[in-house]
Write a protein that holds these residues in place. Sequence first.
Motif, PDB file in Angstrom:
ATOM      1  N   THR A 108      49.249  33.655  47.314  1.00 51.62           N
ATOM      2  CA  THR A 108      50.419  33.902  48.165  1.00 51.62           C
ATOM      3  C   THR A 108      51.741  33.752  47.412  1.00 51.62           C
ATOM      4  OG1 THR A 108      50.418  31.618  48.951  1.00 51.62           O
ATOM      5  CG2 THR A 108      49.269  33.252  50.317  1.00 51.62           C
ATOM      6  N   SER A 109      51.748  32.990  46.331  1.00 55.37           N
ATOM      7  CA  SER A 109      52.990  32.823  45.571  1.00 55.37           C
ATOM      8  C   SER A 109      53.102  33.822  44.418  1.00 55.37           C
ATOM      9  CB  SER A 109      53.118  31.388  45.044  1.00 55.37           C
ATOM     10  OG  SER A 109      52.056  31.110  44.164  1.00 55.37           O
TER      11      SER A 109
ATOM     12  N   HIS B 201      48.283  37.823  41.082  1.00 52.24           N
ATOM     13  CA  HIS B 201      47.231  36.875  40.704  1.00 52.24           C
ATOM     14  C   HIS B 201      46.085  37.055  41.697  1.00 52.24           C
ATOM     15  CE1 HIS B 201      45.979  32.392  40.087  1.00 52.24           C
ATOM     16  NE2 HIS B 201      45.186  33.209  39.434  1.00 52.24           N
ATOM     17  N   ARG B 202      44.958  37.559  41.209  1.00 55.41           N
ATOM     18  CA  ARG B 202      43.808  37.835  42.072  1.00 55.41           C
ATOM     19  C   ARG B 202      42.668  36.905  41.712  1.00 55.41           C
ATOM     20  NH1 ARG B 202      45.061  42.888  44.399  1.00 55.41           N
ATOM     21  NH2 ARG B 202      47.318  42.952  44.222  1.00 55.41           N
ATOM     22  N   LEU B 203      41.974  36.448  42.737  1.00 54.89           N
ATOM     23  CA  LEU B 203      40.823  35.568  42.540  1.00 54.89           C
ATOM     24  C   LEU B 203      39.636  36.148  43.290  1.00 54.89           C
ATOM     25  CD1 LEU B 203      43.521  33.562  43.223  1.00 54.89           C
ATOM     26  CD2 LEU B 203      41.942  32.036  42.093  1.00 54.89           C
ATOM     27  N   THR B 204      38.511  36.152  42.628  1.00 55.36           N
ATOM     28  CA  THR B 204      37.266  36.539  43.278  1.00 55.36           C
ATOM     29  C   THR B 204      36.359  35.321  43.245  1.00 55.36           C
ATOM     30  OG1 THR B 204      37.480  38.838  42.570  1.00 55.36           O
ATOM     31  CG2 THR B 204      35.276  38.090  43.202  1.00 55.36           C
TER      32      THR B 204
END
Length: 96
Positions: free
Chosen positions: A44-45, A49-52
């Motif tokens: 959200t910030s 930045h993507r996380l799986t």
Amino acid sequence: MIRVLIERHIAETLEDAYETRSRKILQQAMSAPGFISGETLVDTSDPNHRLTLANWRSVAHWDRWYHSETRKDLMTEIVPMMDQDEKITILEQSGH
């Protein structure tokens, strides 16, 4: 069961192209032996930045997928879109 956290940081303006290709990787992983489930999250910030977070039956199953020709081929499309190296963390439930 293990969880694999994959972190990627996408270069500005390439978010849509990345989304399309990362979905392909997740769809292919879903048919790999040992894959249980997965989800992709956005910081959200920092929207680039993507996380799986993927659940696999074992480290051996994850390793087989990670080193597969299918994943390597799909990653050749994504790597140029990232402005940092992919970071992978393998997690397991604590024995406590």
